[in-house]
Design a protein around this motif. Structure first.
Motif, short mmCIF file in Angstrom:
data_model
loop_
_atom_site.label_atom_id
_atom_site.label_comp_id
_atom_site.label_asym_id
_atom_site.label_seq_id
_atom_site.Cartn_x
_atom_site.Cartn_y
_atom_site.Cartn_z
N ALA A 164 0.84 -1.21 0.00
CA ALA A 164 0.00 0.00 0.00
C ALA A 164 0.87 1.25 0.00
CB ALA A 164 -0.93 0.01 1.21
N LEU A 165 1.97 1.23 0.76
CA LEU A 165 2.88 2.38 0.80
C LEU A 165 3.50 2.60 -0.57
CD1 LEU A 165 4.73 1.78 4.18
CD2 LEU A 165 2.96 3.46 3.69
N ALA A 211 0.91 4.09 -2.88
CA ALA A 211 0.59 5.48 -2.55
C ALA A 211 1.72 6.42 -2.89
CB ALA A 211 0.25 5.59 -1.07
N SER A 232 -5.67 5.54 3.30
CA SER A 232 -4.89 6.41 2.42
C SER A 232 -3.61 6.79 3.14
CB SER A 232 -5.67 7.68 2.06
OG SER A 232 -4.82 8.59 1.42
N VAL A 233 -2.49 6.29 2.65
CA VAL A 233 -1.19 6.62 3.23
C VAL A 233 -0.93 8.11 3.08
CG1 VAL A 233 1.30 6.23 3.06
CG2 VAL A 233 -0.28 4.30 2.86
N HIS A 275 6.63 6.15 7.98
CA HIS A 275 5.94 4.93 7.54
C HIS A 275 6.32 3.73 8.40
CE1 HIS A 275 5.14 6.89 3.38
NE2 HIS A 275 4.41 7.38 4.35
N ASP A 299 -5.53 0.29 -0.68
CA ASP A 299 -5.19 1.71 -0.76
C ASP A 299 -6.44 2.46 -1.21
OD1 ASP A 299 -4.23 4.25 -1.25
OD2 ASP A 299 -2.68 3.62 -2.64
N ARG A 300 -6.92 3.35 -0.37
CA ARG A 300 -8.14 4.11 -0.66
C ARG A 300 -8.02 4.90 -1.96
NH1 ARG A 300 -9.58 8.71 3.52
NH2 ARG A 300 -8.23 9.94 2.17
N ASN A 301 -6.84 5.36 -2.27
CA ASN A 301 -6.64 6.16 -3.48
C ASN A 301 -6.74 5.34 -4.76
OD1 ASN A 301 -6.22 8.43 -1.87
ND2 ASN A 301 -4.07 7.91 -1.61
N THR A 316 -8.29 5.28 7.76
CA THR A 316 -7.35 6.41 7.73
C THR A 316 -7.39 7.23 9.02
OG1 THR A 316 -7.54 6.49 5.33
CG2 THR A 316 -6.58 8.41 6.41
#
Length: 195
Positions: free
Chosen positions: A8-9, A12, A41-42, A133, A154-156, A168
């Motif tokens: 996820a990181l 993002a 969302s990171v 992170h 990942d929300r994005n 988040t």
């Protein structure tokens, strides 16, 4: 769990503009909450957590200092160039050429310094994000478990749907409880490549 967070990181940080933004005029897709599927969302954690805000402020401070250093040397170089141009008529061509070469050498060195400061700043930014992170990875598992998640997305990267299981804010709160600031200075210049 660590690999899910790391993935996820990476998503993002590597491609923050890939998500399709929902416009204000388009209705939310909604739908039923998918049990076990959680979002985070990171980038939003970075922007809203106290430690992220503190790091951003420090990075801006370092950037301003580096820019002031370069601007000061640029002004001195420009003043010396103006003075040389004013003396051009009174100098022998060989003297003028030698002084002009010296100014060009200084200008090239200043450009190298500006590029170096930019590299140092980027390295500093990357290390600060890695540290934040790393702290985030310490709190995400507990938040993930508390929400009964079975998958973290990942929300994005989500085009739409029921966003009710967004972790988040909970991650921001947990991160704020763990750490609120970090201290760092401009990283040293990167080592030259080995020959």
């Amino acid at each position: 769990m660590r690999s899910m967070i790391s993935a996820a990181l990476v998503l993002a940080l590597a491609a923050p503009g890939l998500a399709v933004a929902q416009t204000a005029s388009s209705p939310p897709l909604g739908g039923p909450l998918v049990p076990g599927v959680c979002l985070m969302s990171v980038a939003a954690v970075d922007a809203n957590a106290k430690v992220g805000q503190a790091a951003t402020a420090r990075l801006q401070e370092l950037q301003r200092a580096a820019q002031a250093e370069v601007n000061s040397e640029t002004a001195a170089l420009q003043a010396d160039d103006k003075a040389l141009q004013a003396q051009k008529a009174s100098l022998k061509p060989s003297e003028f050429d030698a002084k002009a070469r010296a100014l060009r050498t200084r200008a090239a060195a200043l450009q190298q310094k500006a590029n170096l400061r930019s590299q140092q700043w980027e390295l500093t930014r990357q290390k600060a994000l890695q540290r934040i992170h790393g702290e985030m990875e310490q709190v995400v598992p507990a938040v993930y478990k508390a929400h009964g998640c079975g998958l973290l997305v990942d929300r994005n990267a989500v085009l739409g749907g029921n966003m009710g299981n967004d972790l988040t804010k909970s991650v921001v709160d947990a991160l704020d409880a763990r750490i609120t600031t970090i201290s760092f200075d401009l990283e040293p210049p990167p080592a030259p490549p080995a020959r």
